[in-house]
Design a protein around this motif. Structure first.
Motif, mmCIF file in Angstrom:
data_model
loop_
_atom_site.group_PDB
_atom_site.id
_atom_site.type_symbol
_atom_site.label_atom_id
_atom_site.label_comp_id
_atom_site.label_asym_id
_atom_site.label_seq_id
_atom_site.Cartn_x
_atom_site.Cartn_y
_atom_site.Cartn_z
ATOM 1 N N ALA A 45 0.526 -1.063 -0.049
ATOM 2 C CA ALA A 45 0.057 0.046 -0.020
ATOM 3 C C ALA A 45 0.750 1.250 -0.117
ATOM 4 C CB ALA A 45 -0.997 -0.208 1.187
ATOM 5 N N SER A 46 1.957 1.245 0.872
ATOM 6 C CA SER A 46 2.629 2.283 0.684
ATOM 7 C C SER A 46 3.602 2.523 -0.418
ATOM 8 C CB SER A 46 3.898 2.196 1.938
ATOM 9 O OG SER A 46 3.225 1.964 3.141
ATOM 10 N N ILE A 78 8.043 1.866 6.248
ATOM 11 C CA ILE A 78 9.209 2.633 5.877
ATOM 12 C C ILE A 78 10.042 1.772 4.870
ATOM 13 C CG2 ILE A 78 11.551 3.694 6.835
ATOM 14 C CD1 ILE A 78 9.045 5.170 7.277
ATOM 15 N N ALA A 79 10.149 0.680 5.056
ATOM 16 C CA ALA A 79 10.978 -0.239 4.158
ATOM 17 C C ALA A 79 10.286 0.020 2.693
ATOM 18 C CB ALA A 79 10.862 -1.673 4.731
ATOM 19 N N GLY A 80 8.981 -0.437 2.506
ATOM 20 C CA GLY A 80 8.530 -0.178 1.448
ATOM 21 C C GLY A 80 8.879 1.201 0.755
ATOM 22 N N VAL A 135 7.411 6.393 12.626
ATOM 23 C CA VAL A 135 7.775 6.220 11.355
ATOM 24 C C VAL A 135 8.999 7.383 11.100
ATOM 25 C CG1 VAL A 135 5.715 5.473 10.222
ATOM 26 C CG2 VAL A 135 5.957 7.927 10.569
ATOM 27 N N ALA A 136 8.894 8.492 11.633
ATOM 28 C CA ALA A 136 9.980 9.376 11.782
ATOM 29 C C ALA A 136 11.306 8.856 11.975
ATOM 30 C CB ALA A 136 9.743 10.637 12.454
ATOM 31 N N PRO A 137 11.633 8.508 13.136
ATOM 32 C CA PRO A 137 12.867 7.901 13.493
ATOM 33 C C PRO A 137 13.251 6.826 12.636
ATOM 34 C CG PRO A 137 11.332 7.346 15.185
ATOM 35 C CD PRO A 137 10.691 8.378 14.468
ATOM 36 N N SER A 138 12.322 5.859 12.164
ATOM 37 C CA SER A 138 12.505 4.616 11.246
ATOM 38 C C SER A 138 13.077 5.144 10.140
ATOM 39 C CB SER A 138 11.609 3.772 11.104
ATOM 40 O OG SER A 138 11.698 2.724 10.402
ATOM 41 N N GLN A 165 21.249 6.213 11.158
ATOM 42 C CA GLN A 165 21.072 6.116 9.748
ATOM 43 C C GLN A 165 19.720 6.260 9.424
ATOM 44 O OE1 GLN A 165 23.885 3.021 9.031
ATOM 45 N NE2 GLN A 165 24.935 4.678 7.452
ATOM 46 N N GLY A 166 18.584 5.532 9.977
ATOM 47 C CA GLY A 166 17.677 5.247 9.678
ATOM 48 C C GLY A 166 17.511 4.230 8.610
ATOM 49 N N ALA A 167 16.593 4.222 7.668
ATOM 50 C CA ALA A 167 16.302 3.424 6.660
ATOM 51 C C ALA A 167 17.584 3.418 5.497
ATOM 52 C CB ALA A 167 15.155 3.564 5.910
ATOM 53 N N VAL A 168 18.082 2.293 5.083
ATOM 54 C CA VAL A 168 19.134 2.350 4.447
ATOM 55 C C VAL A 168 19.186 1.283 3.244
ATOM 56 C CG1 VAL A 168 20.756 3.016 6.023
ATOM 57 C CG2 VAL A 168 20.518 0.804 5.970
ATOM 58 N N GLU A 169 19.908 1.431 2.071
ATOM 59 C CA GLU A 169 19.993 0.264 1.113
ATOM 60 C C GLU A 169 21.012 -0.644 1.475
ATOM 61 O OE1 GLU A 169 20.277 -0.149 -3.617
ATOM 62 O OE2 GLU A 169 20.061 1.642 -2.799
ATOM 63 N N LEU A 170 20.818 -2.115 1.506
ATOM 64 C CA LEU A 170 21.799 -2.809 1.836
ATOM 65 C C LEU A 170 22.658 -3.234 0.598
ATOM 66 C CD1 LEU A 170 19.591 -4.841 4.060
ATOM 67 C CD2 LEU A 170 21.214 -3.180 4.762
#
Length: 312
Positions: free
Chosen positions: A69-70, A107-109, A146-149, A307-312
């Motif tokens: 949905a996100s 957040i991941a989506g 959601v903001a800190p994630s 860092q929060g959300a990052v690409e691996l």
């Protein structure tokens, strides 16, 4: 940044409220969190091909899943149609724990689709979509998870209209011990029991603690942080839902914790410490205590994830 055919991202768990900052403060954890693999495919539409770690609780139907949905919200905003996407969600954190499980998935989506498309939006620009995703999942569009994630660190929700989120300083040695006792405290139920009014003296004490905590973060004053980590409004109502809450608090404080309280809406509890070794020590002690009471639990010891959300 160029578009990609496949991305894998990580979105961290969070601890909302920071004890005294109900609905306005939150922080990101290094462990645990969620991972997503998002790839382009030839067949148009969004499909969820795999979910692991959810004990079968989350729907594979893209119309009912927060992640898809996100993603769809971002695609609609960017007016992108007829794209084919496949999603694999790896839940590496417990659901309904008070650690922002739905927020991490949301957040991941959002972060994954943005990275796949070449990052047309900034993290700040993704925040409004995160609020909508959280509203779909929990019924409330609050940003303290959601903001800190998404952004990482410690965040302050200054206002919602307009949305204004501030990243606060993270003291170098600030860590936390998280215990998730295996009892159910649904977020909506935890909100329903809250009082709609409070005594002025409690409100004044709470305001003072929030101001003291923020000042302590800026000055890296651990004594001030410690003396500010008290909740006069929410905890007295919610703590009885968590078994052994007062006993765990006494163990944590006597063992040198800066403060102890409820993580989010619970049932997870959080003890803040100066240093990761102290966090590990307290995590072990609290798990052992619950074990003696025949209560199973998950334990985590973590620094603050900046860092929060990052690409691996």
């Amino acid at each position: 940044m160029k578009e990609k055919d496949c991305v894998r991202v990580f979105a961290p768990a969070t601890s909302a409220n920071f004890i005294c900052g109900y609905d306005i403060l939150g922080l990101a954890l290094e462990d645990p969190g969620d991972e997503i693999t998002l790839r382009k495919v030839d067949s148009p539409g969004i499909k969820i091909t795999k979910i692991t770690g959810d004990l079968g609780l989350l729907p594979l139907d893209p119309e009912k899943n927060t992640v898809s949905a996100s993603i769809k919200m971002v695609l609609d905003h960017l007016r992108i149609k007829n794209i084919g996407l496949e999603i694999e969600l790896f839940k590496k954190m417990p659901i309904g724990s008070g650690l922002g499980s739905s927020a991490a998935s949301t957040i991941a989506g959002l972060f994954a689709i943005n990275q796949l498309l070449g990052a047309p939006l900034t993290k700040q620009e993704l925040l409004p979509f995160a609020l909508k995703g959280e509203e779909l999942a929990c019924g409330h569009g609050h940003a303290d998870n959601v903001a800190p994630s998404l952004l990482g660190g410690i965040t302050l929700i200054h206002s919602y209209s307009p949305l204004h989120v501030i990243n606060l300083p993270v003291p170098k040695k600030l860590c936390c011990s998280i215990i998730f006792p295996h009892v159910e405290v649904p977020t909506r139920a935890a909100r329903k029991i809250l009082k709609t009014q409070t005594e002025l003296k409690n409100a004044v004490s709470q305001w003072g603690n929030i101001a003291g905590l923020v000042t302590g973060l800026f000055t890296e004053d651990y004594n001030l942080i410690s003396s500010s980590l008290k909740d006069y409004i929410i905890e007295p109502t919610r703590s009885f839902l968590i078994p052994e809450f007062e006993e765990m608090r006494n163990i944590a404080i006597k063992s040198g914790a800066l403060g102890f309280g409820i993580s989010g809406s619970g049932p997870s509890v959080v003890a803040f410490t100066q240093g990761i070794e102290k966090a590990k020590e307290i995590t072990k002690m609290l798990k052992q205590h619950l074990g003696k009471k025949s209560i199973e639990s998950n334990g985590y010891s973590s620094a603050i994830n900046t860092q929060g959300a990052v690409e691996l």
